[in-house]
Scaffold this motif. Structure first.
Motif, short mmCIF file in Angstrom:
data_model
loop_
_atom_site.label_atom_id
_atom_site.label_comp_id
_atom_site.label_asym_id
_atom_site.label_seq_id
_atom_site.Cartn_x
_atom_site.Cartn_y
_atom_site.Cartn_z
N PHE A 89 -1.52 64.21 -1.38
CA PHE A 89 -1.68 65.67 -1.40
C PHE A 89 -1.44 66.23 -2.80
O PHE A 89 -2.02 67.24 -3.18
CB PHE A 89 -0.75 66.32 -0.38
N LEU A 90 -0.59 65.56 -3.57
CA LEU A 90 -0.36 65.98 -4.94
C LEU A 90 -1.51 65.53 -5.85
O LEU A 90 -1.89 66.23 -6.78
CB LEU A 90 0.97 65.43 -5.45
N THR A 91 -2.07 64.35 -5.56
CA THR A 91 -3.18 63.84 -6.37
C THR A 91 -4.52 64.37 -5.88
O THR A 91 -5.55 64.13 -6.52
CB THR A 91 -3.20 62.30 -6.33
N ARG A 92 -4.53 65.06 -4.74
CA ARG A 92 -5.72 65.67 -4.15
C ARG A 92 -6.75 64.61 -3.74
O ARG A 92 -7.97 64.83 -3.85
CB ARG A 92 -6.35 66.71 -5.08
N ASP A 93 -6.29 63.46 -3.26
CA ASP A 93 -7.16 62.41 -2.74
C ASP A 93 -7.54 62.79 -1.31
O ASP A 93 -7.00 62.28 -0.33
CB ASP A 93 -6.45 61.06 -2.79
N LYS A 94 -8.50 63.69 -1.18
CA LYS A 94 -8.77 64.33 0.10
C LYS A 94 -9.36 63.39 1.14
O LYS A 94 -9.22 63.63 2.34
CB LYS A 94 -9.70 65.53 -0.11
N GLY A 95 -10.00 62.34 0.69
CA GLY A 95 -10.57 61.40 1.64
C GLY A 95 -9.53 60.66 2.45
O GLY A 95 -9.83 60.10 3.51
N ALA A 96 -8.27 60.66 1.98
CA ALA A 96 -7.18 59.96 2.67
C ALA A 96 -6.38 60.88 3.58
O ALA A 96 -5.38 60.46 4.17
CB ALA A 96 -6.25 59.31 1.65
N TRP A 97 -6.79 62.13 3.69
CA TRP A 97 -6.01 63.11 4.45
C TRP A 97 -6.32 63.01 5.95
O TRP A 97 -7.48 62.92 6.37
CB TRP A 97 -6.31 64.52 3.99
N ASP A 98 -5.26 63.08 6.76
CA ASP A 98 -5.38 63.33 8.20
C ASP A 98 -5.02 64.80 8.44
O ASP A 98 -4.22 65.37 7.70
CB ASP A 98 -4.42 62.44 9.00
N TRP A 99 -5.59 65.39 9.46
CA TRP A 99 -5.31 66.81 9.70
C TRP A 99 -5.39 67.16 11.18
O TRP A 99 -6.04 66.49 11.98
CB TRP A 99 -6.28 67.71 8.91
N THR A 100 -4.67 68.21 11.50
CA THR A 100 -4.79 68.88 12.79
C THR A 100 -5.05 70.35 12.49
O THR A 100 -4.19 71.05 11.97
CB THR A 100 -3.51 68.74 13.64
N MET A 101 -6.26 70.80 12.75
CA MET A 101 -6.58 72.22 12.57
C MET A 101 -6.25 72.95 13.86
O MET A 101 -6.41 72.40 14.96
CB MET A 101 -8.06 72.40 12.19
N MET A 102 -5.79 74.20 13.73
CA MET A 102 -5.31 74.88 14.93
C MET A 102 -5.32 76.40 14.76
O MET A 102 -5.32 76.91 13.63
CB MET A 102 -3.91 74.39 15.28
N ILE A 103 -5.34 77.08 15.89
CA ILE A 103 -5.28 78.55 15.92
C ILE A 103 -4.25 78.94 16.98
O ILE A 103 -4.34 78.52 18.14
CB ILE A 103 -6.65 79.17 16.25
N ALA A 104 -3.27 79.75 16.58
CA ALA A 104 -2.19 80.16 17.49
C ALA A 104 -2.72 81.04 18.61
O ALA A 104 -3.65 81.84 18.42
CB ALA A 104 -1.11 80.90 16.70
N GLN A 105 -2.09 80.91 19.77
CA GLN A 105 -2.45 81.71 20.94
C GLN A 105 -1.22 82.50 21.41
O GLN A 105 -0.10 82.01 21.31
CB GLN A 105 -2.93 80.80 22.08
N PRO A 106 -1.42 83.72 21.92
CA PRO A 106 -0.29 84.49 22.44
C PRO A 106 0.44 83.77 23.57
O PRO A 106 -0.13 82.90 24.24
CB PRO A 106 -0.94 85.79 22.95
N ASP A 107 1.69 84.14 23.79
CA ASP A 107 2.52 83.47 24.79
C ASP A 107 1.96 83.59 26.20
O ASP A 107 2.26 82.76 27.06
CB ASP A 107 3.95 84.03 24.76
#
Length: 204
Positions: A89-107
Motif C-alpha cells: 500500500f505504501l509502494t502502490r503495488d495495486k495488483g497485489a491488493w485485496d479489497w472489500t468494497m461496501m456501503i453502510a446501511q441504516p440500523d
C-alpha cells in the motif's frame, strides 16, 4: 418524511479534520459488501463490484421507503484494503491488493429487506450482484484523518500514521486499512478528492 444521512448523523465518523489524526470508536454497523482482488484502476471486477453495490443500495432504499416509510440517503462508498505484505500500500503495488468494497446501511435495514431489494436489483443485470452480501462489521477503536487530493498521494499520510503517530501513542494496527470516499472521482478533479483514511488499532 425526513431523510437519514449517516454522514450527518455520525459526523464523528464521517467528517474528520484534514490536519490531524483522531481516535474514534467505531460501533458495529451493517453493510452491503463485495470482496475482490486487484488494481481498482484496471480490474473489471472492481468496477462491477461498485456498480452492484450502488444498484443494491438504491434498491434497499426503495424497499425501506415502501415497506417502512423510512427514507435514507445512500451512504458513501467505502473500502477495506489488505494484503499478505502490507507494504504494497505504501509502494502502490495495486495488483497485489485485496479489497472489500461496501456501503453502510441504516440500523433498521434487515436481511429480509435486503433479500426483497436484491430481487428488484437483479433486473438491472449487473454482473456482480450475486456477490453482494449483507453483513455487520465492528471496527472498534481506530485512528482516522481526512485526506485531500489524489488517491495516489496518500502515501506520506499513511507513513506518518504508521511510522510516527501509532508508535508515539503506543498503538498497533489490528485490521485492514479502511477508506471512505466522500467525493465522486468521475466528477471531481484528483486534487479536490476527499477521502477518509482509517486504521483500526490496539494498545495504550
Amino acid at each position: 418524511m425526513s431523510s437519514y444521512d449517516v454522514k450527518k448523523d455520525r459526523r464523528d465518523l464521517y467528517a474528520p479534520k484534514a490536519d490531524e489524526f483522531a481516535l474514534v470508536d467505531v460501533p458495529e454497523m451493517a453493510f452491503l459488501m463485495v470482496d475482490g482482488h486487484g488494481d481498482p484502476n484496471t480490474a473489471a471486477s472492481y468496477r462491477e463490484a461498485v456498480e452492484a453495490l450502488y444498484t443494491a443500495s438504491y434498491a434497499v432504499r426503495a424497499v425501506a421507503k415502501s415497506r417502512l416509510e423510512r427514507v435514507h440517503t445512500v451512504a458513501p462508498l467505502e473500502g477495506l484494503w489488505f494484503a499478505d505484505d502490507m507494504t504494497v500500500f505504501l509502494t502502490r503495488d495495486k495488483g497485489a491488493w485485496d479489497w472489500t468494497m461496501m456501503i453502510a446501511q441504516p440500523d433498521w435495514i434487515t436481511a429480509a429487506i435486503v433479500e426483497e431489494a436484491m430481487v428488484a436489483a437483479r433486473r438491472k443485470q449487473r454482473p456482480a450482484l450475486d456477490l453482494v452480501r449483507f453483513a455487520r462489521y465492528h471496527e472498534g477503536r481506530s485512528v482516522q484523518i481526512l485526506h485531500r487530493g489524489s488517491y495516489d498521494d496518500e502515501g506520506p499520510t499513511l507513513r506518518r500514521l504508521h511510522d510516527e503517530f501509532l508508535p508515539a501513542h503506543g498503538l498497533e494496527p489490528t485490521g485492514p486499512h479502511h477508506e471512505i470516499y466522500l467525493s465522486d472521482p468521475r466528477k471531481t478533479e484528483p486534487a479536490r478528492l476527499r477521502t477518509i483514511l482509517r486504521q483500526p488499532v490496539d494498545g495504550a
